[in-house]
Design an enzyme around this catalytic site. Structure first.
Site, PDB file in Angstrom:
ATOM      1  CG  ASP A 115     -66.076  26.655  53.298  1.00 55.12           C
ATOM      2  OD1 ASP A 115     -64.982  26.728  53.887  1.00 55.12           O
ATOM      3  OD2 ASP A 115     -67.146  27.060  53.793  1.00 55.12           O
TER       4      ASP A 115
ATOM      5  CG  ASP B  90     -66.526  25.319  59.689  1.00 56.28           C
ATOM      6  OD1 ASP B  90     -66.995  24.521  60.500  1.00 56.28           O
ATOM      7  OD2 ASP B  90     -65.308  25.531  59.561  1.00 56.28           O
TER       8      ASP B  90
ATOM      9  CG  ASP C  78     -70.675  29.102  53.872  1.00 54.00           C
ATOM     10  OD1 ASP C  78     -69.537  28.596  53.797  1.00 54.00           O
ATOM     11  OD2 ASP C  78     -71.069  29.716  54.885  1.00 54.00           O
TER      12      ASP C  78
END
Length: 196
Positions: A5, A7, A162
């Site tokens: 991922d 961000d 995250d």
């Protein structure tokens, strides 16, 4: 292949996202928001971010022009305060013998702008961003495309993120999932997704 991922996993873009949202809201006469509140709206793509930040329903005709202004501003300021997440560059260096990919719900224009600011586009075998496929994570469509591009089965991917969207998308294709603490998503949401 290892799929990251963006961000909150590879880059800490919180300050720039919040600044772009508040710049757009303020310019259009909406109330600006605390950074923490803006961050609670991140993870499901720019359209959902702007819809939540402006407090508009999904079918509002006001959304499209607000989103366009946000994307214009954010693309121009995608890396003003953005940094690598702690350990991210070291992880990419250590794993460079593997095909590496980015899978993000962030729109392609802002994804490439942020990665170009770090000279990092060429680190990845492929980048699939929001809008490149017809559904955003947690739909696994982007992971299927990445697997196809790097020449492996989706279940052979390792998905690192995250947010619960990353973990759920990985699980849907049978990939091994790794949760990254300290990103944008609330830790309890990440843990509830039950990463491997």
């Amino acid at each position: 292949a290892i799929v990251f991922d963006l961000d909150g996993t590879l880059i800490d873009s919180r300050a720039d996202i919040a600044a772009a949202v508040n710049h757009t809201l303020g310019k259009l006469g909406y109330a600006t928001l605390p950074h923490e509140q803006v961050m609670s709206y991140v993870g499901d793509g720019a359209g959902h971010l702007i819809m939540r930040a402006a407090g508009l329903p999904a079918n509002s005709p006001e959304l499209k022009p607000i989103l366009a202004q946000f994307l214009d501003y954010y693309t121009a300021h995608a890396a003003d305060k953005t940094t690598w997440m702690p350990g991210a560059i070291e992880a990419l260096d250590a794993l460079s013998q593997y095909p590496l990919a980015v899978c993000t719900n962030k729109p392609r224009t802002t994804t490439i702008a942020a990665l170009e600011a770090f000279g990092a586009v060429d680190r990845f075998a492929t980048i699939v961003a929001g809008g490149d496929v017809t559904a955003l994570k947690p739909d696994p469509m982007a992971l299927v495309l990445i697997a196809e591009r790097v020449g492996c089965k989706p279940a052979e991917l390792v998905v690192v993120g995250d947010g619960p969207q990353d973990i759920e998308a990985g699980k849907r294709v049978g990939a091994f999932t790794i949760g990254v603490r300290g990103g944008i998503a609330a830790p309890e949401r990440l843990l509830a997704a039950d990463p491997d």
